[in-house]
Design a protein around this motif. Structure first.
Motif, mmCIF file in Angstrom:
data_model
loop_
_atom_site.group_PDB
_atom_site.id
_atom_site.type_symbol
_atom_site.label_atom_id
_atom_site.label_comp_id
_atom_site.label_asym_id
_atom_site.label_seq_id
_atom_site.Cartn_x
_atom_site.Cartn_y
_atom_site.Cartn_z
ATOM 1 N N VAL A 78 1.590 7.830 0.072
ATOM 2 C CA VAL A 78 1.148 8.643 1.475
ATOM 3 C C VAL A 78 -0.411 8.352 0.982
ATOM 4 O O VAL A 78 -1.286 8.029 1.983
ATOM 5 C CB VAL A 78 1.292 10.126 1.475
ATOM 6 C CG1 VAL A 78 0.300 10.908 2.335
ATOM 7 C CG2 VAL A 78 2.808 10.343 1.938
ATOM 8 N N ALA A 79 -0.894 8.467 -0.079
ATOM 9 C CA ALA A 79 -2.271 8.269 -0.761
ATOM 10 C C ALA A 79 -2.555 6.976 -0.395
ATOM 11 O O ALA A 79 -3.651 6.655 -0.060
ATOM 12 C CB ALA A 79 -2.298 8.857 -2.355
ATOM 13 N N VAL A 80 -1.880 6.035 -0.654
ATOM 14 C CA VAL A 80 -2.139 4.565 -0.411
ATOM 15 C C VAL A 80 -2.455 4.566 1.079
ATOM 16 O O VAL A 80 -3.351 3.526 1.381
ATOM 17 C CB VAL A 80 -1.167 3.578 -0.908
ATOM 18 C CG1 VAL A 80 -1.322 2.581 -0.599
ATOM 19 C CG2 VAL A 80 -1.215 3.643 -2.517
ATOM 20 N N LEU A 81 -1.759 4.701 1.672
ATOM 21 C CA LEU A 81 -1.531 4.610 3.291
ATOM 22 C C LEU A 81 -2.824 5.125 3.789
ATOM 23 O O LEU A 81 -3.553 4.592 4.479
ATOM 24 C CB LEU A 81 -0.339 5.047 3.983
ATOM 25 C CG LEU A 81 1.004 4.335 3.536
ATOM 26 C CD1 LEU A 81 2.267 4.959 4.367
ATOM 27 C CD2 LEU A 81 0.898 2.957 3.877
ATOM 28 N N LEU A 82 -3.086 6.590 3.399
ATOM 29 C CA LEU A 82 -4.302 7.096 3.810
ATOM 30 C C LEU A 82 -5.449 6.155 3.497
ATOM 31 O O LEU A 82 -6.593 6.267 4.174
ATOM 32 C CB LEU A 82 -4.360 8.510 3.636
ATOM 33 C CG LEU A 82 -3.291 9.615 4.170
ATOM 34 C CD1 LEU A 82 -3.449 10.895 3.405
ATOM 35 C CD2 LEU A 82 -3.712 9.604 5.500
ATOM 36 N N SER A 83 -5.467 5.780 2.191
ATOM 37 C CA SER A 83 -6.890 5.247 1.848
ATOM 38 C C SER A 83 -6.795 3.979 2.206
ATOM 39 O O SER A 83 -7.829 3.490 2.756
ATOM 40 C CB SER A 83 -6.459 4.982 0.071
ATOM 41 O OG SER A 83 -6.360 6.193 -0.593
#
Length: 384
Positions: A78-83
């Motif tokens: 999720v963090a990678v996709l949001l970033s």
């Protein structure tokens, strides 16, 4: 074939670089967690006194690893996709800003100087870049306007003397007119006007360059006196009073010929635009560490809207008047450049059309003082 969006290559590389950084960070975090977390968990189990229950410890370890992998994996994904999403958004904004700047500069290069860069919304730095491009466009447009006016003025200035010479020569060839003194004088006058125009063009091409000056210490009285002496014949021919006012006994360290050229241009300009019976007055007053040489006249004056342009190259507030008098609109430009070369200034003032004009040449005063007996006083009031 459509135009490729400028900056798209940079934007793609920027997005890939940002995504790589985010993924590398996620993998690093996962690796560190996998290496450290199980050992710490097992240590806490031992400290909790459950090490004597082998099946319990093994089950707890498996449960912890499973929970760690699942929770950390989901969180990092999720963090990678949001970033990456945020990086994509800002990359698009940067791409659009770069594309706008590139498109505007390309339009300017193709001659569309009215195009402008809009607000970027990316902060002060990008806004300053856009403002700089817009200022560049405005200056290019102004320069292009001057170039167009210059071409028009040159054509206008050359048309009359060329037509005069052509008409006189054709009249002689056709036998309509004899090559007498009057005819030759007309041809000579037209040729002289062309010569003056050519000389002015040569001078204006170097007017803004750094000039080599030969400075010497001279009294302002001598500078004014020499310029007045040269202008007296013109004032008599024009039937205009050339009056010399107060001239303070101060010295300036200047190139005498160049400063004489400046004052000569000012006197010639005032005499040209002052009708018969009028007055041109020159004086020099020391003030604020400098000396102001003022040439004032009772002539045609300058419109308020023209004051800021009187020193522009080839500017003419009244084309018909300049054509009649033979002025090319370059003299004041050269005079101002010469004033700046001396570390001085040249300014113009007028109360409007028909109310005269006043030109002020400010020069720095020399440290030493010299004096020359009053030669200028002999010219006071000489005219016509």
């Amino acid at each position: 074939m459509g135009r490729r969006s400028p900056g798209s290559g940079f934007a793609r590389r920027l997005l890939i670089a940002q995504s790589a950084v985010v993924v590398a960070g996620a993998l690093t975090a996962a690796g560190i967690a996998a290496a450290i977390a199980p050992g710490l968990f097992h240590k806490h189990l031992i400290e909790a006194g459950v090490a004597n229950i082998p099946m319990g410890v093994e089950h707890a370890d498996r449960a912890f690893r499973s929970a760690l992998v699942l929770s950390l994996g989901v969180a990092l994904l999720v963090a990678v996709l949001l970033s990456i999403g945020v990086a994509w958004y800002f990359t698009r904004r940067i791409q659009q800003s770069i594309a706008s700047v590139a498109s505007t500069t390309a339009d300017m290069a193709e001659g569309r100087l009215d195009t402008r860069v809009g607000p970027s919304g990316l902060g002060a730095d990008f806004d300053r870049l856009g403002e700089s491009i817009n200022v560049l466009g405005e200056r290019l447009a102004a320069t292009d306007g001057v170039r167009r006016r210059l071409m028009s003025d040159l054509a206008h200035e050359m048309r009359t003397p060329v037509a005069t010479i052509t008409a006189q020569v054709e009249a002689i060839e056709d036998g309509v007119r004899e090559p007498d003194a009057r005819t030759l004088q007309a041809i000579r006058a037209a040729a002289g006007r062309l010569h003056r125009l050519a000389a002015d063009l040569g001078a204006v091409s170097t007017a803004d360059e750094e000039l080599a000056l030969t400075a010497e210490l001279v009294p302002v009285r001598q500078v004014v006196d020499d310029a007045v002496t040269l202008a007296l014949p013109r004032s008599r021919d024009s039937r205009v009073t050339l009056d010399v006012g107060d001239v303070d006994d101060v010295a300036v360290e200047v190139d005498l010929d160049r400063v004489g050229q400046i004052i000569g241009v000012l006197l010639d300009n005032s005499l040209r635009h002052t009708p018969a019976g009028g007055t041109v007055r020159i004086g020099a007053t020391a003030a604020d560490g400098g000396v102001d040489v003022v040439v004032a006249d009772t002539g045609e004056g300058i419109a308020a809207g023209d004051l800021q342009h009187v020193f522009d190259r080839f500017f003419r507030g009244d084309s018909a008047r300049s054509t009649a008098t033979g002025g090319s609109g370059i003299g004041l430009t050269i005079a101002r450049s010469l004033a700046h070369a001396h570390g001085g200034t040249l300014s113009a003032a007028s109360d409007g059309r028909g109310r005269g004009a006043r030109f002020t040449l400010r020069l720095p005063v020399a440290a030493r003082r010299v004096s020359v007996p009053g030669r200028v006083a002999a010219h006071v009031g000489e005219h016509r």
